[in-house]
Scaffold this motif. Sequence first.
Motif, short mmCIF file in Angstrom:
data_model
loop_
_atom_site.label_atom_id
_atom_site.label_comp_id
_atom_site.label_asym_id
_atom_site.label_seq_id
_atom_site.Cartn_x
_atom_site.Cartn_y
_atom_site.Cartn_z
N HIS A 1 -0.45 -4.45 10.82
CA HIS A 1 0.87 -5.08 10.64
C HIS A 1 1.89 -4.12 10.03
CE1 HIS A 1 -0.03 -9.31 11.65
NE2 HIS A 1 -1.25 -9.03 11.22
N PHE A 2 1.42 -3.00 9.47
CA PHE A 2 2.34 -2.09 8.78
C PHE A 2 2.70 -0.87 9.62
CE2 PHE A 2 0.46 -4.73 5.59
CZ PHE A 2 1.55 -5.07 4.79
N LYS B 1 6.88 -6.89 8.70
CA LYS B 1 5.68 -6.60 7.92
C LYS B 1 5.52 -7.68 6.85
CE LYS B 1 6.48 -1.67 8.69
NZ LYS B 1 6.81 -0.36 8.10
#
Length: 340
Positions: free
Chosen positions: A122-123, A131
């Motif tokens: 997700h980052f 995020k």
Amino acid sequence: MSPLNVYILGIESSCDDTAASVMLNGKILSNIVANQSIHEAYGGVVPELASRAHQQNIVPVVHEALKRANVDKSQLSAIAFTRGPGLMGSLLVGTSFAKSLAYGLDIPLIDVNHMSAHILAHFIDEEGFNKPPFPFLAMTISGGHTQIVKVNNYFDMKVIGETIDDAVGEAFDKSGKLLGLGYPAGPEIDKRAKLGNPKAFKFTKPKVDGLNFSFSGLKTAILYFIQKETENNPKFIEEHLNDICASIQYTIIGILIDKLKLASKQTCIKHIAIGGGVSANSGIRQALKDGEKKFGWTTYVPKFEFTTDNAAMIAIVGYLKYLEGDFSKNDVVASSRLKI
């Protein structure tokens, strides 16, 4: 103060996909995956065949990742690889290659936990994808794992719920096998579920205390249901396939969402992120989006290519650990049962 340009080569070989990715300062420059179709004939991954295929694929996959990224190996800042969990033979191929290449280039080696990588995907800097803020709840769902993880920061994660028997992906695949669908069956069940009635057939949800999951009983219930109905009507599956798929998927999604609701209530966290191959399922994605209205959640769904096993998620963890100076020694070994 971080270095100006950090190039990370990520290598993933935990199961049956050989993958390599090149990342620059959190942005993906290339993300190459070589699939192994040989397992389709067996209805599941054959570990020995998987490790042999990794040996054949890893050099051309890494070469292609560097080529697509327009990066020479001499520019690499570090090499990140999947240490575990996964199939031991498959992990050994990626681990050995990464160690050798890092040693030859005299650059840092970074080991990565596969399950943490699914969460930290997700980052990756990707336009149009937000995020999640810390702390958040992550549900990692795949063919081998089903977990709810409380994520306090990049390197502080705690598993607060997990399957006590089978993973959710296995439940999809074994159900699909009973219905005569190919492997992996999850995408086909998802496709047919859109055409069927999710309430046509009722399957009892397993009763498991706390935040843990169980899918073994559900698989057995589906088996007995199919056996009983086909005895009465040999064409039952053929005539009701879409409805059966929709009902199975509806039940599985219900199990996952019920546990997420409980986890959110217990932790008072309303930021929910998903990861893992099964998070590509459209029904699960929709159920999470519906949860935003029903339960006040903010949900985070990764880009499709970062859901299944891939090296971009390994690279992002490598980048984050590089900034911390968290490097591995060259005697690091693969671990098939590595925990978060």
